[in-house]
Write a protein that holds these residues in place. Structure first.
Motif, PDB file in Angstrom:
ATOM      1  N   TYR A 204       2.198   0.524   6.349  1.00  0.00           N
ATOM      2  CA  TYR A 204       1.598  -0.203   7.467  1.00  0.00           C
ATOM      3  C   TYR A 204       2.659  -0.537   8.507  1.00  0.00           C
ATOM      4  CZ  TYR A 204      -2.984  -0.886   5.275  1.00  0.00           C
ATOM      5  OH  TYR A 204      -4.224  -0.678   4.734  1.00  0.00           O
ATOM      6  N   ALA A 205       3.873  -0.817   8.052  1.00  0.00           N
ATOM      7  CA  ALA A 205       4.968  -1.147   8.964  1.00  0.00           C
ATOM      8  C   ALA A 205       5.630   0.088   9.546  1.00  0.00           C
ATOM      9  CB  ALA A 205       6.002  -2.020   8.254  1.00  0.00           C
ATOM     10  N   PHE A 206       4.964   1.255   9.399  1.00  0.00           N
ATOM     11  CA  PHE A 206       5.337   2.470  10.132  1.00  0.00           C
ATOM     12  C   PHE A 206       6.492   3.237   9.521  1.00  0.00           C
ATOM     13  CE2 PHE A 206       4.606   4.332  14.513  1.00  0.00           C
ATOM     14  CZ  PHE A 206       3.235   4.354  14.376  1.00  0.00           C
ATOM     15  N   GLN A 207       6.699   3.104   8.209  1.00  0.00           N
ATOM     16  CA  GLN A 207       7.685   3.926   7.514  1.00  0.00           C
ATOM     17  C   GLN A 207       6.951   4.667   6.412  1.00  0.00           C
ATOM     18  OE1 GLN A 207      10.999   4.171   8.149  1.00  0.00           O
ATOM     19  NE2 GLN A 207      11.582   5.456   6.456  1.00  0.00           N
ATOM     20  N   LEU A 208       6.935   5.989   6.466  1.00  0.00           N
ATOM     21  CA  LEU A 208       6.183   6.766   5.490  1.00  0.00           C
ATOM     22  C   LEU A 208       6.955   6.865   4.173  1.00  0.00           C
ATOM     23  CD1 LEU A 208       4.767   9.685   7.662  1.00  0.00           C
ATOM     24  CD2 LEU A 208       3.720   7.488   7.108  1.00  0.00           C
ATOM     25  N   VAL A 209       6.310   6.528   3.083  1.00  0.00           N
ATOM     26  CA  VAL A 209       6.893   6.616   1.743  1.00  0.00           C
ATOM     27  C   VAL A 209       6.521   7.978   1.178  1.00  0.00           C
ATOM     28  CG1 VAL A 209       6.914   5.654  -0.580  1.00  0.00           C
ATOM     29  CG2 VAL A 209       6.721   4.137   1.410  1.00  0.00           C
ATOM     30  N   ARG A 210       7.512   8.813   0.912  1.00  0.00           N
ATOM     31  CA  ARG A 210       7.213  10.176   0.502  1.00  0.00           C
ATOM     32  C   ARG A 210       7.359  10.423  -0.988  1.00  0.00           C
ATOM     33  NH1 ARG A 210       6.886  13.990   4.471  1.00  0.00           N
ATOM     34  NH2 ARG A 210       6.093  15.251   2.762  1.00  0.00           N
ATOM     35  N   SER A 211       7.876   9.444  -1.730  1.00  0.00           N
ATOM     36  CA  SER A 211       7.993   9.610  -3.175  1.00  0.00           C
ATOM     37  C   SER A 211       7.701   8.292  -3.869  1.00  0.00           C
ATOM     38  CB  SER A 211       9.385  10.092  -3.575  1.00  0.00           C
ATOM     39  OG  SER A 211       9.508  10.114  -4.989  1.00  0.00           O
ATOM     40  N   MET A 212       6.941   8.381  -4.960  1.00  0.00           N
ATOM     41  CA  MET A 212       6.649   7.207  -5.777  1.00  0.00           C
ATOM     42  C   MET A 212       7.561   7.145  -7.000  1.00  0.00           C
ATOM     43  SD  MET A 212       4.371   5.705  -4.002  1.00  0.00           S
ATOM     44  CE  MET A 212       3.878   4.417  -5.147  1.00  0.00           C
ATOM     45  N   GLY A 213       8.620   7.964  -7.014  1.00  0.00           N
ATOM     46  CA  GLY A 213       9.615   7.882  -8.072  1.00  0.00           C
ATOM     47  C   GLY A 213       9.228   8.636  -9.332  1.00  0.00           C
ATOM     48  N   LYS A 214      10.000   8.396 -10.395  1.00  0.00           N
ATOM     49  CA  LYS A 214       9.793   9.084 -11.676  1.00  0.00           C
ATOM     50  C   LYS A 214       8.699   8.375 -12.470  1.00  0.00           C
ATOM     51  CE  LYS A 214      14.494  10.918 -12.111  1.00  0.00           C
ATOM     52  NZ  LYS A 214      15.736  10.923 -12.908  1.00  0.00           N
ATOM     53  N   PHE A 215       7.518   8.921 -12.413  1.00  0.00           N
ATOM     54  CA  PHE A 215       6.362   8.271 -13.014  1.00  0.00           C
ATOM     55  C   PHE A 215       6.562   7.980 -14.488  1.00  0.00           C
ATOM     56  CE2 PHE A 215       2.369   8.712 -15.370  1.00  0.00           C
ATOM     57  CZ  PHE A 215       1.613   7.712 -14.789  1.00  0.00           C
ATOM     58  N   ASP A 216       6.987   8.995 -15.241  1.00  0.00           N
ATOM     59  CA  ASP A 216       7.054   8.826 -16.696  1.00  0.00           C
ATOM     60  C   ASP A 216       8.228   7.967 -17.139  1.00  0.00           C
ATOM     61  OD1 ASP A 216       8.752  10.814 -15.845  1.00  0.00           O
ATOM     62  OD2 ASP A 216       8.098  12.321 -17.281  1.00  0.00           O
ATOM     63  N   ALA A 217       9.231   7.773 -16.306  1.00  0.00           N
ATOM     64  CA  ALA A 217      10.343   6.872 -16.632  1.00  0.00           C
ATOM     65  C   ALA A 217      10.048   5.442 -16.178  1.00  0.00           C
ATOM     66  CB  ALA A 217      11.637   7.370 -16.001  1.00  0.00           C
ATOM     67  N   LEU A 218       9.521   5.280 -14.971  1.00  0.00           N
ATOM     68  CA  LEU A 218       9.302   3.952 -14.400  1.00  0.00           C
ATOM     69  C   LEU A 218       8.289   3.130 -15.190  1.00  0.00           C
ATOM     70  CD1 LEU A 218       9.158   4.836 -10.593  1.00  0.00           C
ATOM     71  CD2 LEU A 218      10.913   3.443 -11.700  1.00  0.00           C
ATOM     72  N   TYR A 219       7.256   3.789 -15.682  1.00  0.00           N
ATOM     73  CA  TYR A 219       6.133   3.046 -16.257  1.00  0.00           C
ATOM     74  C   TYR A 219       6.065   3.130 -17.779  1.00  0.00           C
ATOM     75  CZ  TYR A 219       4.740   2.923 -11.381  1.00  0.00           C
ATOM     76  OH  TYR A 219       4.728   2.708 -10.025  1.00  0.00           O
ATOM     77  N   LEU A 220       7.028   3.802 -18.402  1.00  0.00           N
ATOM     78  CA  LEU A 220       6.965   4.016 -19.845  1.00  0.00           C
ATOM     79  C   LEU A 220       6.971   2.703 -20.626  1.00  0.00           C
ATOM     80  CD1 LEU A 220       6.959   5.916 -22.282  1.00  0.00           C
ATOM     81  CD2 LEU A 220       9.469   5.963 -22.142  1.00  0.00           C
ATOM     82  N   ASP A 221       7.893   1.801 -20.318  1.00  0.00           N
ATOM     83  CA  ASP A 221       7.997   0.551 -21.077  1.00  0.00           C
ATOM     84  C   ASP A 221       6.735  -0.301 -20.916  1.00  0.00           C
ATOM     85  OD1 ASP A 221      10.470   1.262 -22.009  1.00  0.00           O
ATOM     86  OD2 ASP A 221      11.591   0.052 -20.566  1.00  0.00           O
TER      87      ASP A 221
END
Length: 686
Positions: A204-221
């Motif tokens: 919304y603040a006008f900066q496009l986020v192009r990656s949501m990171g490493k899905f299987d590492a970030l959310y595993l725990d």
């Protein structure tokens, strides 16, 4: 957590942005927001841009209308009108006053040199690990350690983001949003919610986020904890992931560049669950990047190969070890390089430490090539022509570097990004926004485009002008100006006779290797204005749109026709199948292009049927990666099916096409783009 079965509400969720209804509770009207913003600008005409942007972000998060969407587990849409567009345009005016020579319109120089530059608002990713580990309270406390204006700005925007979460939670009766306002996430649902909040607020603040990171590492725990404590089962987690991912599809309905979720290189139980969910969801967005190594489990690779084979082609495989080595050679520490994520289509960056703006600079190779052909120089031999082409490429890069330098200096005036910058520990240590080089690594990625058109045109010049003397250089200039009119026989020779890139042709591939090394060396230590260097990639996209702007080429290509894609041959010119194409590509040292390369492979459905077909695909991927390829992705087409889809689109509503680094529905392509894929399929299998 009581969610309805996903398929019951899927239709409405896919259209949620179109049908959003905004609350009038605890909010200001768009007119009042605009009036407050205009009043603020009048009262603070000399205010630093970071402070102005901080005021605007804070005001919007605290007061803009919020959508009512009580059945959506991930609410939080804002109606902020054109406020951030207005701020961006204000910043451009300020930059034009502060920096003589700055230009934000590349149109004329693009035509002249084949270059693009920009103040980049894309190809970045916040530090997702810090966001999910610290939560909003931890990020606020971390920023309070410093006393610089930057630190105060970070505290302000994150306190406002916390208040935004409270507003969303209250309006939508969602306790999870009330929780993440004041606590770091503890459950998978809370982690997903915080990720959505940060993604949407930054965009919304006008900066496009192009990656949501490493899905299987970030959310595993989070996933493991929920399973152990009985909050989730494997199947209910799958449902939650579908609700999470549909948020990213719904925003653009598959008609943008895709949202990147990365898997690997360490494969775990969430890797498998996520890939199974992706198969069941069957949408063009999000898109997945899979980082693989020699030890990547065979059954996991077969799982995602099945996704690709069965039409879920929005997956690219990347060579983890080679990507890491390329980053190290280009100046990242080994420890940092190992924490790599793709931040665009294929472009790598160090997670949470690098801002390379990898989509900010492009060099369209056919343009300097044509400049060399048309510049009235008399080249006595082919070697002098090669030198001429290289000189024109050098000139284009010099102009691009100059214009990008202006853009780098302008960034802090145009568009500071405190919501994003506050996630980077290096920005806090330096007390600087990423727009002022606050990241640890401040590179300028440049995508060098349409390599096959350059190679094929140069081999054609060698064959037509020097080897066979079928025309002189003055005659060739006239022929190209007239788009080959009256010279159809010579054009057929140009298309047929010289060795084409992508066929394992020794002489052509040797020329290509030399050109690739020249291009890499040209960028490798080229400094930018943010304390870093340019960072070369070798691939080409938007082949129809770019091709429409480029005149006739010596290769026999007529003006306006599509140009080559990624590392592939020109359409219809790879006559020796996949093996010939891969052999040509693998002769180039991909470590020379640490900002990314990718090879497109087209397979006929009949070649990958059954379990044997899946194993064949995995074997092809492993062979390509083992022999030094960087990235590889697939389209699996029958040309007759594509022709039928043109005639009967209603029968093919979910037919996916891997365009370049993202997928779209075939029905959403322009007729010209559809025809390009049909030509590819016909030439590949005839």
């Amino acid at each position: 957590m009581n969610l309805k079965p996903f398929e019951e509400v899927r239709g409405s969720l896919e259209k949620q942005f179109e049908k959003a209804v905004y609350s009038s509770e605890d909010c200001w009207s768009i007119q009042k927001l605009q009036d407050e913003w205009n009043d603020h600008k009048r009262k603070h005409p000399e205010e630093e841009r970071l402070a102005a942007q901080t005021f605007l972000i804070s005001m919007v998060l605290r007061h803009a209308p919020i959508a009512v969407e009580k059945e959506n587990p991930f609410p939080g849409k804002l109606n902020c009108g054109d406020l951030f567009q207005d701020s961006y345009m204000t910043g451009i005016k300020i930059a034009e006053e502060k920096i003589p020579g700055v230009s934000f319109d590349p149109t004329e120089l693009n035509k002249k040199y084949g270059i693009i530059w920009m103040v980049d608002r894309s190809h970045v990713a916040p530090d997702w690990e810090a966001i999910l580990h610290l939560g909003l309270p931890g990020l606020i406390d971390r920023a309070k350690v410093g006393n610089a204006p930057f630190h105060k700005a970070i505290v302000t925007v994150y306190e406002s983001l916390a208040e935004f979460c409270r507003r969303v939670g209250k309006i939508n009766e969602n306790p999870v949003y009330l929780k993440i306002a004041d606590h770091a996430p503890e459950t998978l649902y809370e982690a997903f919610a915080l990720a959505v909040v940060f993604h949407n607020a930054i965009e919304y603040a006008f900066q496009l986020v192009r990656s949501m990171g490493k899905f299987d590492a970030l959310y595993l725990d989070f996933y493991r904890k929920d399973l152990n404590e009985g909050r989730l089962t494997r199947e209910s987690a799958k449902e939650l992931i579908k609700y999470f991912w549909i948020e990213f599809y719904a925003q653009h309905q598959g008609q943008h560049y895709g949202k990147n979720f990365c898997f690997g290189p360490e494969i775990n139980e969430l890797s498998y669950l996520g890939m199974e969910t992706f198969y069941e969801l069957n949408v063009v967005d999000p898109k997945l990047s899979v980082l693989i190594r020699e030890d990547t489990p065979q059954d996991f690779m077969e799982l995602y190969a099945k996704c690709i084979r069965d039409g879920r082609t929005s997956i690219v495989t990347l060579n983890y070890d080679l990507v890491v080595e390329g980053l190290i050679r280009h100046g990242r520490t080994p420890e940092d390089a190992r924490n790599v994520i793709p931040i665009g289509c294929y472009e790598p960056a160090v997670a949470g430490k690098e801002v390379s703006c990898s989509g900010g600079n492009l060099l369209y190779l056919p343009t300097p090539l044509l400049n060399a052909v048309m510049d009235q120089t008399e080249y006595p031999d082919f070697e002098s022509f090669v030198t001429g082409v290289k000189n024109h490429i050098r000139q284009a890069v010099k102009v691009m570097q100059e214009m990008q330098t202006y853009s780098d200096l302008a960034w802090k005036y145009v568009h500071p990004v405190p919501l994003f910058s506050g996630t980077y520990e290096s920005c806090l240590e330096r007390g600087r926004d990423v727009s002022e080089a606050g990241a640890k690594y401040n590179m300028s990625g440049c995508v060098i485009c349409h390599f096959a058109d350059l190679v094929d045109s140069m081999t054609a010049v060698k064959y037509l002008v020097y080897d066979k003397e079928l025309c002189t250089f003055p005659e060739l200039r006239k022929i190209l100006k007239n788009d080959w009119a009256g010279y159809e026989r010579l054009r057929r020779i140009a298309l047929r006779e010289p060795g084409k890139w992508g066929n394992n042709h020794a002489e052509t591939d040797e020329l290509a290797k030399g050109l690739a090394t020249f291009l890499s060396d040209l960028f490798w230590t080229l400094p930018n204005a943010r304390g870093g260097f340019f960072f070369p990639a070798l691939f080409g996209q938007r082949v129809v749109e770019v091709g429409a702007t480029i005149g006739a080429l010596p290769s026999g290509r007529k003006a306006g026709e599509p140009v080559s894609k990624n590392m592939c041959a020109v359409i219809g010119m790879d006559k020796n199948g996949i093996t010939g194409l891969m052999n040509s590509i693998l002769k180039i040292d991909m470590r020379q292009f640490p900002n990314g390369t990718c090879t497109d492979i087209m397979l006929h459905p009949s070649s990958v049927t059954g379990d044997t077909g899946i194993k064949l695909m995995v074997s092809l991927i492993r062979t390509f990666i083992r022999q030094g390829g960087t990235g590889i992705h697939f389209n699996i087409f029958d040309a007759e099916v594509l022709r039928d889809a043109q005639k009967n689109p209603e029968k093919y509503n979910n037919l996916q096409v891997r365009v370049c680094g993202w997928n779209v529905r075939f029905n959403d392509l322009s007729p010209a783009a559809q025809e390009t894929f049909i030509r590819e399929a016909e030439s590949a299998f005839n």
